[in-house]
Design a protein around this motif. Structure first.
Motif, PDB file in Angstrom:
ATOM      1  N   PRO A 149      20.945 -32.495  66.746  1.00 20.14           N
ATOM      2  CA  PRO A 149      20.274 -33.075  65.568  1.00 20.14           C
ATOM      3  C   PRO A 149      19.128 -32.204  65.040  1.00 20.14           C
ATOM      4  N   LYS A 150      18.381 -31.556  65.933  1.00 16.76           N
ATOM      5  CA  LYS A 150      17.250 -30.775  65.425  1.00 16.76           C
ATOM      6  C   LYS A 150      17.715 -29.520  64.679  1.00 16.76           C
ATOM      7  N   TRP A 151      18.866 -28.979  65.058  1.00 14.32           N
ATOM      8  CA  TRP A 151      19.415 -27.828  64.327  1.00 14.32           C
ATOM      9  C   TRP A 151      19.927 -28.271  62.944  1.00 14.32           C
ATOM     10  N   ALA A 152      20.591 -29.419  62.923  1.00  9.70           N
ATOM     11  CA  ALA A 152      21.170 -29.904  61.663  1.00  9.70           C
ATOM     12  C   ALA A 152      20.064 -30.142  60.631  1.00  9.70           C
ATOM     13  N   ARG A 153      19.019 -30.835  61.051  1.00  9.22           N
ATOM     14  CA  ARG A 153      17.881 -31.108  60.163  1.00  9.22           C
ATOM     15  C   ARG A 153      17.304 -29.812  59.616  1.00  9.22           C
ATOM     16  N   ARG A 154      17.070 -28.887  60.535  1.00 10.34           N
ATOM     17  CA  ARG A 154      16.397 -27.650  60.145  1.00 10.34           C
ATOM     18  C   ARG A 154      17.279 -26.791  59.246  1.00 10.34           C
ATOM     19  N   LEU A 155      18.553 -26.672  59.576  1.00 10.54           N
ATOM     20  CA  LEU A 155      19.423 -25.824  58.742  1.00 10.54           C
ATOM     21  C   LEU A 155      19.507 -26.402  57.329  1.00 10.54           C
ATOM     22  N   HIS A 156      19.582 -27.729  57.227  1.00  9.37           N
ATOM     23  CA  HIS A 156      19.605 -28.363  55.913  1.00  9.37           C
ATOM     24  C   HIS A 156      18.396 -27.929  55.086  1.00  9.37           C
ATOM     25  N   ARG A 157      17.230 -27.970  55.694  1.00  5.88           N
ATOM     26  CA  ARG A 157      15.995 -27.642  54.966  1.00  5.88           C
ATOM     27  C   ARG A 157      15.926 -26.151  54.627  1.00  5.88           C
ATOM     28  N   VAL A 158      16.376 -25.323  55.564  1.00  3.86           N
ATOM     29  CA  VAL A 158      16.356 -23.874  55.309  1.00  3.86           C
ATOM     30  C   VAL A 158      17.267 -23.531  54.127  1.00  3.86           C
ATOM     31  N   ILE A 159      18.478 -24.076  54.134  1.00  9.39           N
ATOM     32  CA  ILE A 159      19.445 -23.729  53.077  1.00  9.39           C
ATOM     33  C   ILE A 159      18.971 -24.266  51.726  1.00  9.39           C
ATOM     34  N   LYS A 160      18.358 -25.459  51.758  1.00  9.71           N
ATOM     35  CA  LYS A 160      17.898 -26.092  50.528  1.00  9.71           C
ATOM     36  C   LYS A 160      16.762 -25.309  49.861  1.00  9.71           C
ATOM     37  N   THR A 161      15.884 -24.733  50.686  1.00 10.50           N
ATOM     38  CA  THR A 161      14.689 -24.094  50.121  1.00 10.50           C
ATOM     39  C   THR A 161      14.804 -22.574  50.040  1.00 10.50           C
ATOM     40  N   LEU A 162      15.926 -22.020  50.480  1.00  8.61           N
ATOM     41  CA  LEU A 162      16.065 -20.559  50.499  1.00  8.61           C
ATOM     42  C   LEU A 162      16.022 -20.001  49.068  1.00  8.61           C
ATOM     43  N   PHE A 179      23.822 -21.450  71.991  1.00  4.43           N
ATOM     44  CA  PHE A 179      23.892 -20.704  70.736  1.00  4.43           C
ATOM     45  C   PHE A 179      22.485 -20.288  70.300  1.00  4.43           C
ATOM     46  N   PRO A 180      22.299 -19.021  69.885  1.00  6.39           N
ATOM     47  CA  PRO A 180      20.958 -18.565  69.505  1.00  6.39           C
ATOM     48  C   PRO A 180      20.585 -19.027  68.096  1.00  6.39           C
ATOM     49  N   PHE A 181      20.144 -20.257  67.983  1.00  2.00           N
ATOM     50  CA  PHE A 181      19.730 -20.800  66.683  1.00  2.00           C
ATOM     51  C   PHE A 181      18.487 -20.033  66.225  1.00  2.00           C
ATOM     52  N   PRO A 182      18.532 -19.464  65.006  1.00  2.05           N
ATOM     53  CA  PRO A 182      17.528 -18.444  64.669  1.00  2.05           C
ATOM     54  C   PRO A 182      16.322 -18.915  63.858  1.00  2.05           C
ATOM     55  N   PHE A 183      16.205 -20.227  63.605  1.00  2.00           N
ATOM     56  CA  PHE A 183      15.154 -20.667  62.676  1.00  2.00           C
ATOM     57  C   PHE A 183      14.009 -21.381  63.385  1.00  2.00           C
ATOM     58  N   PRO A 184      12.835 -20.756  63.491  1.00  8.77           N
ATOM     59  CA  PRO A 184      11.702 -21.422  64.138  1.00  8.77           C
ATOM     60  C   PRO A 184      10.950 -22.376  63.199  1.00  8.77           C
ATOM     61  N   GLU A 185      11.302 -22.346  61.891  1.00 12.19           N
ATOM     62  CA  GLU A 185      10.595 -23.194  60.919  1.00 12.19           C
ATOM     63  C   GLU A 185      11.591 -23.794  59.940  1.00 12.19           C
ATOM     64  N   ASP A 186      11.108 -24.736  59.100  1.00 15.98           N
ATOM     65  CA  ASP A 186      11.999 -25.410  58.149  1.00 15.98           C
ATOM     66  C   ASP A 186      12.299 -24.571  56.909  1.00 15.98           C
ATOM     67  N   ASP A 187      11.648 -23.421  56.774  1.00 20.40           N
ATOM     68  CA  ASP A 187      12.042 -22.527  55.689  1.00 20.40           C
ATOM     69  C   ASP A 187      12.165 -21.105  56.234  1.00 20.40           C
ATOM     70  N   TYR A 188      12.727 -20.237  55.396  1.00 21.06           N
ATOM     71  CA  TYR A 188      13.018 -18.887  55.887  1.00 21.06           C
ATOM     72  C   TYR A 188      12.667 -17.841  54.842  1.00 21.06           C
ATOM     73  N   MET A 189      12.000 -16.796  55.288  1.00 22.60           N
ATOM     74  CA  MET A 189      11.781 -15.620  54.451  1.00 22.60           C
ATOM     75  C   MET A 189      11.797 -14.414  55.385  1.00 22.60           C
ATOM     76  N   TYR A 190      12.169 -13.271  54.844  1.00 20.38           N
ATOM     77  CA  TYR A 190      12.161 -12.055  55.652  1.00 20.38           C
ATOM     78  C   TYR A 190      10.774 -11.795  56.225  1.00 20.38           C
ATOM     79  N   SER A 191      10.742 -11.209  57.418  1.00 23.61           N
ATOM     80  CA  SER A 191       9.470 -10.823  58.030  1.00 23.61           C
ATOM     81  C   SER A 191       9.773  -9.712  59.036  1.00 23.61           C
ATOM     82  N   VAL A 192       8.736  -9.101  59.575  1.00 24.54           N
ATOM     83  CA  VAL A 192       8.950  -8.097  60.625  1.00 24.54           C
ATOM     84  C   VAL A 192       9.050  -8.863  61.949  1.00 24.54           C
ATOM     85  N   ASN A 193      10.173  -9.525  62.116  1.00 22.22           N
ATOM     86  CA  ASN A 193      10.316 -10.459  63.244  1.00 22.22           C
ATOM     87  C   ASN A 193      10.854  -9.750  64.476  1.00 22.22           C
TER      88      ASN A 193
END
Ligand code: HEM
Length: 344
Positions: free
Chosen positions: A297-310, A27-41
């Motif tokens: 586990p690494k996806w679960a941790r990261r998605l939690h942090r992304v959703i929390k801080t979005l 699955f193409p998990f899309p988050f390289p960091e624990d938070d997310y903001m738009y960028s010219v990615n």
């Protein structure tokens, strides 16, 4: 030939869609960091690890046959999901050629293409299609080249004409979209169709992205990810059908969220076409339930942090502000607080 497709799965009503363990793994998990903001990615769309969704120009996976059936169902209900303005026919032939050549090269067990001058012979074994036609002669196909080929390729497709230093969305096959309408957007320019997106315009993202795309070269495609959230594995989350799927957001509970909430990831590519100089924008949608996602586990941790801080603006625009707390509660059980490393 070996047929591993989930032929009978559905993306509506009883929702029997599921991912095999192998599909969860790739699955193409899309988050390289624990938070997310738009960028010219954007990055070069080069061939990736064997087995990954980047291995080939176009990814054909276990959902192929069922997705194509879902597309036919949506089109039967609403033919305006596929439109191509008259001057885009040449770009449609460009795309037909690109998809047929890529599929036949990358998946010879399923597709083949042979040519004798302008006489082409196309075989699509999974969908049971055997078609002889004359390249560039529309009367030899059952429908226009753009519709013909995008009924046989997973993901939505739009074609952008380039003129006046801008891109104009002037053809599309759009049946698995994240809540936007081709019929509304067709004929718009790059900044116009992006107008509903919060924050990104002010950050200069669309100015820079457009400048980059105007200079996109044939033979040097690029890709980016986008993502959102969808209740149940529904491909057709369209504004046209919002009355059917929108209310499902109000029915989520702590007991059902793991099964019903899906992370929706779009692998978007941008490819310059050779004859028309148009840009094709394939938007390939991947869905994964929270229950399957937290197995990594690494996806679960990261998605939690992304959703929390979005930022709230993004959670609102993406349509899940109402269920954000439910998601955080569910995902928090899988976040032990360990540091994560950059990348996937
Ligand atoms: C959203 C189309 C390229 C960034 C959207 C939307 C559409 C769209 C229809 C939804 C807008 C709405 O709410 O109605 C396209 C097309 C492209 C393209 C046809 C091809 C030329 C890009 C590029 C970027 C970009 C190159 C790079 C930064 C975004 C972002 C959003 C967006 C950040 C918001 C997505 C979200 O939060 O879910 N795009 N886009 N787009 N687009 Fe594009």
């Amino acid at each position: 030939f070996k047929d591993d497709f989930f032929r009978d799965e559905t993306f509506f009503q009883d929702f029997t869609y599921k991912n095999s363990p192998a599909a969860v793994k790739r699955f193409p998990f899309p988050f390289p960091e624990d938070d997310y903001m738009y960028s010219v990615n954007m990055e070069p769309h080069t061939s990736g690890r064997p087995g990954s969704v980047f291995e080939h120009m176009f990814d054909v996976d276990e959902h192929y046959v069922a997705e194509m059936r879902d597309r036919a169902r949506v089109l039967a209900d609403d033919p305006l999901r596929c439109q191509s303005l008259p001057h885009m026919t040449l770009a449609g032939w460009d795309l037909l050629e690109l998809i047929m050549e890529s599929f036949a090269r990358d998946y010879p067990q399923w597709f083949s293409l042979s040519k004798e001058g302008d006489r082409w012979h196309w075989i699509n074994r999974p969908l049971g299609i055997d078609q002889s036609f004359t390249f560039m002669d529309e009367s030899t196909l059952p429908c226009g080249p753009f519709e013909y080929i995008t009924r046989q390729a997973q993901g939505d497709f739009t074609l952008q004409d380039q003129r006046e230093d801008n891109l104009w969305i002037e053809a599309g096959m759009v049946t698995s979209q994240a809540d936007w309408s081709l019929d509304f957007d067709i004929g718009m320019s790059f900044h116009e169709w992006h107008a509903p997106v919060p924050l990104a315009g002010k950050m200069g993202i669309f100015d820079r992205a457009l400048k980059f795309l105007l200079a996109l070269q044939h033979g040097a495609p690029v890709r980016r990810f986008n993502w959102t959230m969808t209740v149940d594995p529904l491909l057709d989350t369209s504004p046209e059908n919002y009355h059917k799927w929108g209310p499902s957001k109000t029915t989520m509970t702590p007991e059902t969220i793991g099964k019903r909430q899906h992370l929706r990831v779009e692998l978007q590519t941008l490819i310059r076409l050779p004859r028309s100089n148009a840009i094709v924008f394939p938007i390939r949608c991947y869905l994964i339930s929270f229950e399957d996602l937290v197995r990594q586990p690494k996806w679960a941790r990261r998605l939690h942090r992304v959703i929390k801080t979005l930022p709230d603006e993004l959670a609102t625009y993406k349509g899940f502000i109402r269920n954000r707390e439910l998601m955080i509660d569910y995902l928090s059980k899988f976040d032990d607080g360990a540091p994560t490393s950059p990348g996937w």
